[in-house]
Motif scaffolding. Structure first.
Motif, short mmCIF file in Angstrom:
data_model
loop_
_atom_site.label_atom_id
_atom_site.label_comp_id
_atom_site.label_asym_id
_atom_site.label_seq_id
_atom_site.Cartn_x
_atom_site.Cartn_y
_atom_site.Cartn_z
N THR A 140 0.88 -1.16 0.00
CA THR A 140 0.00 0.00 0.00
C THR A 140 0.92 1.22 0.00
O THR A 140 2.09 1.13 0.41
N PHE A 141 0.42 2.36 -0.45
CA PHE A 141 1.31 3.51 -0.55
C PHE A 141 1.87 3.91 0.80
O PHE A 141 3.09 4.14 0.94
N GLU A 142 1.01 3.98 1.82
CA GLU A 142 1.48 4.41 3.14
C GLU A 142 2.49 3.43 3.72
O GLU A 142 3.47 3.84 4.34
N ALA A 143 2.29 2.13 3.50
CA ALA A 143 3.25 1.14 4.00
C ALA A 143 4.57 1.23 3.25
O ALA A 143 5.64 1.01 3.82
N GLY A 144 4.51 1.57 1.96
CA GLY A 144 5.71 1.63 1.15
C GLY A 144 6.44 2.96 1.20
O GLY A 144 7.61 3.04 0.79
N TYR A 145 5.79 4.01 1.71
CA TYR A 145 6.39 5.35 1.68
C TYR A 145 7.74 5.44 2.40
O TYR A 145 8.67 6.08 1.88
N PRO A 146 7.91 4.83 3.59
CA PRO A 146 9.24 4.91 4.23
C PRO A 146 10.36 4.36 3.34
O PRO A 146 11.46 4.93 3.30
N ARG A 147 10.10 3.27 2.61
CA ARG A 147 11.11 2.72 1.70
C ARG A 147 11.36 3.68 0.53
O ARG A 147 12.51 3.90 0.12
N MET A 148 10.31 4.28 0.00
CA MET A 148 10.46 5.26 -1.08
C MET A 148 11.31 6.44 -0.60
O MET A 148 12.23 6.89 -1.31
N LYS A 149 11.03 6.91 0.59
CA LYS A 149 11.77 8.04 1.15
C LYS A 149 13.23 7.68 1.35
O LYS A 149 14.13 8.49 1.09
N ARG A 170 -8.58 8.06 0.73
CA ARG A 170 -7.84 7.92 1.97
C ARG A 170 -6.63 7.00 1.88
O ARG A 170 -6.12 6.53 2.90
N HIS A 171 -6.11 6.73 0.68
CA HIS A 171 -4.92 5.91 0.56
C HIS A 171 -3.64 6.70 0.78
O HIS A 171 -2.56 6.11 0.90
N VAL A 172 -3.75 8.03 0.80
CA VAL A 172 -2.60 8.90 1.05
C VAL A 172 -2.98 9.85 2.18
O VAL A 172 -3.92 10.63 2.05
N GLU A 173 -2.26 9.78 3.28
CA GLU A 173 -2.57 10.62 4.43
C GLU A 173 -2.13 12.06 4.20
O GLU A 173 -1.15 12.33 3.50
N HIS A 174 -2.88 12.97 4.81
CA HIS A 174 -2.55 14.39 4.72
C HIS A 174 -1.14 14.65 5.24
O HIS A 174 -0.37 15.44 4.65
N ALA A 175 -0.78 13.98 6.32
CA ALA A 175 0.56 14.16 6.90
C ALA A 175 1.65 13.70 5.94
O ALA A 175 2.75 14.26 5.93
N THR A 176 1.35 12.69 5.13
CA THR A 176 2.34 12.21 4.17
C THR A 176 2.56 13.22 3.06
O THR A 176 3.69 13.46 2.61
N LEU A 177 1.48 13.85 2.59
CA LEU A 177 1.61 14.91 1.58
C LEU A 177 2.51 16.03 2.11
O LEU A 177 3.39 16.53 1.40
N LEU A 178 2.28 16.43 3.36
CA LEU A 178 3.10 17.47 3.98
C LEU A 178 4.56 17.04 4.05
O LEU A 178 5.46 17.82 3.75
N PHE A 248 -6.51 21.25 1.29
CA PHE A 248 -5.12 20.92 0.95
C PHE A 248 -4.18 22.11 0.87
O PHE A 248 -3.00 21.93 0.59
N ARG A 249 -4.66 23.31 1.13
CA ARG A 249 -3.83 24.50 0.93
C ARG A 249 -2.61 24.53 1.83
O ARG A 249 -1.60 25.17 1.49
N THR A 250 -2.66 23.85 2.97
CA THR A 250 -1.52 23.86 3.88
C THR A 250 -0.43 22.88 3.45
O THR A 250 0.66 22.86 4.05
N CYS A 251 -0.69 22.07 2.44
CA CYS A 251 0.28 21.06 2.04
C CYS A 251 1.44 21.64 1.25
O CYS A 251 2.54 21.07 1.23
N ALA A 252 1.21 22.74 0.54
CA ALA A 252 2.25 23.29 -0.33
C ALA A 252 1.96 24.76 -0.60
O ALA A 252 0.81 25.20 -0.52
#
Length: 421
Positions: A140-149, A170-178, A248-252
């Motif tokens: 899943t994207f959230e599970a794989g994100y630490p490896r991507m990073k 909801r497959h991508v968390e707001h905190a992950t976008l930030l 989403f305005r606070t993300c970027a």
């Protein structure tokens, strides 16, 4: 909302909204590469592309999906850039790209590997100046994100592009976008989702805020249970677009909250996140080259989300010629007003920083409105005055003329102050 799943092993069906977003993605990525490879002294460009929901790479009709689009445009861009450089007598450039392809479906990844193999063979045989490393993942994207990073940090990639084309929301968390936008100096995200899924989440988590944001548009939260009727109305698009932007305005620093345009209703959003105005500027221009692919409802000059539905009519902006004429008319009034808010002058670079999160306008229309405006002079670094819209540069200054055709804002404010006394 029941999320749609794709049967890649049997050939997934390409829907119209996906066709439209893929065309924008393809053209933007090519433009992204050519802009980043234009320095005469440059010999190499490094980037990483993360496709978080990669799929099988090719649809039932034979049309390429996003992973193949990235590889095809890498090949096309390096050929175009080096042909131009050779014609200018410049040295050729090499591109080094890390391409991370993730999909939770192992079947999709196996199909993807087969679809990519011929492209890799062609690069090995003919594309000696394109160095492509592919990493496949099945998380899943959230599970794989630490490896991507981790891959990005290990490779010290500064130029990073994420394509997050999810089903639902909801497959991508707001905190992950930030975290993505803050982790890299030059990063952009394409983030796609279904508006029904976002609304369902907000109804459960933030019902009071949701009701408050919809109320000015005459939409009650209860109406959201019947999507088909509301989602084809222009007023619905205006409400949803503002809701998306506020979410989403606070993300970027730069967020483009435009819906994928479908005559049957605005159901899918493709948002572009960027840290620099230049990326949003180029994105706006690409949308105008693909008129009617995305849609905006509201003002088309500056302050695109500031209109009041109870007083202003609002208009559908499809990035076409008709919309551009409306935008130019509004820009003629909006630009001198914005300059006057800073005093009587503003640097073009600061002007761009201030407008590109709040306008759908094409760069050419902004420049034309500046040059044609009787109240503005464009002063060059040497003290001269620009006469051509195409010549405006980030080092110039926009200066309000002493003799102005509009009523000065500071005098208006003073008169109101006198009346109060």
């Amino acid at each position: 909302m029941v999320e749609k799943t794709y049967e890649w092993a049997n050939g997934a069906v390409l829907e119209e909204h996906s066709r439209r977003k893929h065309k924008i993605l393809r053209e933007y990525f090519f433009r992204y590469l050519t802009v980043r490879c234009q320095l005469p002294q440059q010999e190499r460009f490094r980037l990483a592309v993360i496709d978080g929901f990669a799929g099988g790479g090719s649809y039932q009709c034979g049309t390429a999906g996003s992973p193949l689009i990235f590889i095809e445009e890498l090949k096309r861009a390096i050929e175009a850039v080096n042909a131009h450089r050779a014609a200018q007598g410049l040295g050729l450039i090499e591109i080094e790209c890390l391409l991370v392809l993730n999909d939770h479906s192992r079947d999709a990844i196996e199909v993807l590997k087969g679809n990519i193999a011929p492209l890799l063979g062609d690069i090995t045989e003919n594309g000696r100046r394109l160095h492509l490393r592919i990493e496949y993942m099945t998380d899943t994207f959230e599970a794989g994100y630490p490896r991507m990073k981790q891959l990005l940090e290990q490779g010290r990639y500064r130029n990073v592009l994420f394509n997050l084309d999810q089903c639902g929301h909801r497959h991508v968390e707001h905190a992950t976008l930030l975290d993505i936008m803050r982790a890299h100096p030059s990063v952009e995200i394409f983030y796609t989702f279904a508006i029904e899924a976002l609304l369902s989440f907000l109804q459960k988590s933030k019902p009071i805020q949701l009701a408050a944001q919809l109320r000015p548009f005459g939409i009650e939260p209860a109406e959201l249970d019947v999507f088909n009727g509301a989602m084809s109305k222009h007023s619905w698009l205006g409400a949803a677009e503002r809701l998306v932007f506020e979410t989403f305005r606070t993300c970027a620093p730069f967020v483009s909250p435009f819906s994928i345009n479908n005559p049957g209703g605005w159901r899918y959003w493709m948002i572009h996140f960027a840290n620099i105005y230049r990326a949003r500027q180029v994105y706006n221009n690409v949308l105008h080259q693909n008129s009617t692919a995305q849609a905006h409802f509201g003002r088309s000059g500056l302050n695109m989300l500031s209109y009041d539905p109870s007083h202003d009519g609002g208009a559908l902006y499809l990035f076409d010629l008709s919309g551009r004429e409306t935008a130019r008319t509004q820009l003629l009034a909006d630009i001198p007003r914005l300059i006057s808010e800073s005093g009587d002058a503003i640097g073009v670079g600061d002007f761009y920083e201030g407008i590109y999160n709040a306008t759908p306008a094409h760069t050419d229309d902004v420049h034309r409105a500046i040059i044609e405006n009787p109240d503005i002079a464009v002063i060059t670094p040497g003290g001269g005055e620009r006469r051509s819209a195409n010549a405006i540069g980030v080092g110039d200054v926009l200066k309000l003329k002493r003799q102005r055709s509009f009523f000065p804002m500071f005098l208006e404010a003073s008169s109101k102050g006198s009346e109060a006394k």
